[in-house]
Design a protein around this motif. Sequence first.
Motif, short mmCIF file in Angstrom:
data_model
loop_
_atom_site.label_atom_id
_atom_site.label_comp_id
_atom_site.label_asym_id
_atom_site.label_seq_id
_atom_site.Cartn_x
_atom_site.Cartn_y
_atom_site.Cartn_z
N TRP A 86 -23.75 -78.63 9.16
CA TRP A 86 -22.73 -79.08 7.69
C TRP A 86 -23.22 -80.12 7.60
N SER A 87 -22.57 -80.63 5.54
CA SER A 87 -22.86 -81.81 5.32
C SER A 87 -21.80 -82.20 4.17
N VAL A 88 -22.03 -83.09 3.77
CA VAL A 88 -20.98 -83.89 2.40
C VAL A 88 -22.24 -84.40 1.93
N THR A 89 -22.18 -84.23 0.28
CA THR A 89 -22.52 -84.42 -0.65
C THR A 89 -21.79 -84.55 -1.56
N ALA A 90 -22.03 -86.02 -2.20
CA ALA A 90 -22.18 -86.31 -3.07
C ALA A 90 -22.18 -85.84 -5.04
N TYR A 91 -21.81 -85.42 -5.77
CA TYR A 91 -23.03 -84.93 -6.97
C TYR A 91 -21.87 -85.46 -8.09
N GLY A 92 -23.01 -85.71 -8.70
CA GLY A 92 -22.09 -86.02 -10.72
C GLY A 92 -22.03 -85.44 -11.43
N ALA A 93 -21.59 -85.45 -12.39
CA ALA A 93 -21.48 -84.88 -13.19
C ALA A 93 -22.28 -84.29 -13.92
N ASP A 94 -23.68 -83.88 -13.63
CA ASP A 94 -25.25 -83.37 -14.25
C ASP A 94 -25.23 -82.65 -12.99
N SER A 95 -24.24 -82.44 -12.24
CA SER A 95 -24.48 -81.99 -10.82
C SER A 95 -25.68 -81.71 -9.79
#
Length: 118
Positions: A86-95
């Motif tokens: 499992w993971s949590v990742t923060a992506y920006g508007a550029d994916s």
Amino acid sequence: MAAGQNRITTHTASAAVNGWIFDRTGVGTYGTDYDQRAYIAWTALGANLPQDAIYQNTIAKAADGDDNRIRYTLHLPALPTVEAFWSVTAYGADSFPVENDAKIYSLGHQIPPGQQPP
């Protein structure tokens, strides 16, 4: 072509729960839902089947151009107990993952080298 691309990129089969969007519940099980098939191919090619993965996302405000940082906190009453990754990742508007000074791009279940999951 533009109308077809618009139809794909604006397609949604999502449900919102507490601000989280579950938009890929039909991954890999399309039947004759060709809009869903095209949407997944456009946004998440290679995504897992619904019995193997849950994809949730939320959209949050980013820092402004003056480098004013915005902090977010994700509260989990307990860490998820799973028998897999499992993971949590923060992506920006550029994916792409959000750049940060700590160079931490994902939080989650990490299996040390040489060990097997429980």
